[in-house]
Scaffold this active site. Structure first.
Site, PDB file in Angstrom:
ATOM      1  CE  LYS A  40      -0.999   0.160  -8.170  1.00 39.96           C
ATOM      2  NZ  LYS A  40      -0.781   0.011  -9.527  1.00 39.96           N
TER       3      LYS A  40
ATOM      4  CE  LYS B 217       7.507  -0.267  -0.824  1.00 41.00           C
ATOM      5  NZ  LYS B 217       7.442   0.740   0.420  1.00 41.00           N
TER       6      LYS B 217
ATOM      7  CE  LYS C  81      -0.443 -10.288   0.586  1.00 44.16           C
ATOM      8  NZ  LYS C  81      -1.249  -9.695   0.995  1.00 44.16           N
TER       9      LYS C  81
END
Ligand code: TRP
Length: 319
Positions: free
Chosen positions: A191, A110, A188
């Site tokens: 989001k 992240k 894949k």
């Protein structure tokens, strides 16, 4: 005693078909006696807009309820209604080394994607451990990206137990059989890739998404290989064995275009979710009912959490 299942879902926006086949479906299949919650404290590490977060929380709740989560069978609640979670996080943070958290793939990933490396993002696994340990969960069904967090939960429980005496049960993760769900671009469905089909997208908007699924340039007349086609990969998740066999023959026979296959896919998606659409609309237009369900769930959950937290406080000398 039946094993206790527990899992959380982040209200990070519209839930999509990847979430459905990857997690939601199995949560609902395994709901008897289970604890499922909306991880809205975790969501604050990525969503810092009150209006958006409120909307996403309601949306996640409506999604689970519409797809068959039954609040009589499972305990369904909002994480932020359980203040015991944040209190236990503190106790766990005092026995958890920074080195453990620094090894978390999810944090590194992240941060690399440009999310602000706040303390919340860094200590995210501790909050998740508190979610799990407070409820004596046996099994935590998760996707592959969360396995390390469940392993870290076991580490934290072990640190606590060795420091203060046996207090927490060590949970196990459960990885369902991986179901590849391709997104609109063939990668894949996710989001963060922006290639997803929301479960509750409907009508023209749904059709537009389905028609935009990327396919190759094989001419209409030619036979096509279903194994290389995202439309077929999605179709087989929804269709019956007979429908799947028929579709294979359509592909092999030629004179069957991707446009035809996409319309067939649209049909099976809409059939699968027809009942859920009606329930979803009902809950979206009756947010008070959803609120009552979540509050009742929190009440049940807190009774369990309180017990475990009291035991932990006592073990550290805070009784
Ligand atoms: N971190 C999980 C995810 O992003 C959500 C979550 C929060 C969770 N607390 C949990 C999952 C406890 C399982 C158990 O998917």
């Amino acid at each position: 005693m039946a094993l206790r299942y527990l899992s959380g879902v982040q209200p990070s926006g519209q839930l999509h078909l990847g979430n459905y086949f990857g997690a939601i479906r199995s949560h609902i299949e395994n709901q008897d006696g289970a604890f499922y919650f909306i991880a809205n404290y975790h969501a604050l590490t990525t969503i810092q807009n009150a209006e958006v977060l409120r909307k996403n929380i309601l949306d996640a709740a409506c999604t689970y309820l519409a797809l068959g989560l039954d609040p009589e069978r499972a305990t369904f609640y909002r994480q932020s209604d359980i203040p015991e979670v944040t209190e236990l996080s503190w106790l766990l943070s005092t026995v958890t080394g920074m080195g453990l958290l620094e090894r978390a793939h999810s944090f590194k990933e992240k941060k690399a994607r440009g999310l602000p490396a706040t303390m919340g993002l860094f200590t995210y696994p501790i909050l998740m451990a508190a979610d799990i340990l407070l409820f004596d969960a046996d099994v935590v069904p998760v996707g592959p990206d969360q396995v390390q967090h469940v392993e870290m939960t076991r580490d934290m429980a072990t640190y606590f137990n060795t420091t203060y005496g046996e207090t927490f049960k060590l949970p196990k993760f459960e990885l369902g059989t991986p179901v590849p769900v391709p997104g609109l671009d063939g990668e894949k469905m996710s989001k963060s890739y922006g290639n997803f089909i929301p479960i509750f997208e409907r009508g023209k908007a749904l059709k537009k998404l389905v028609m935009s699924i990327k396919t190759d340039a094989t001419p209409l007349e030619d036979p096509k290989d279903p194994e290389k086609c995202s439309v077929f990969a999605l179709y087989r998740l929804f269709a019956s064995p007979e429908q799947i066999e028929q579709m294979r023959q359509n592909y092999a026979g030629g004179n069957y275009g991707y446009g035809h296959a996409k319309l067939a896919l649209l049909d099976v998606i809409q059939e699968r979710f027809a009942d859920a659409y009606a329930k979803y609309d009902h809950f979206q237009s009756h947010p008070d009912e959803v609120e009552d369900i979540l509050r009742a769930g929190a009440k049940k959950a807190r009774a369990v959490a309180r017990n475990r937290l009291d035991a932990a406080r006592k073990a550290c000398g805070l009784d």
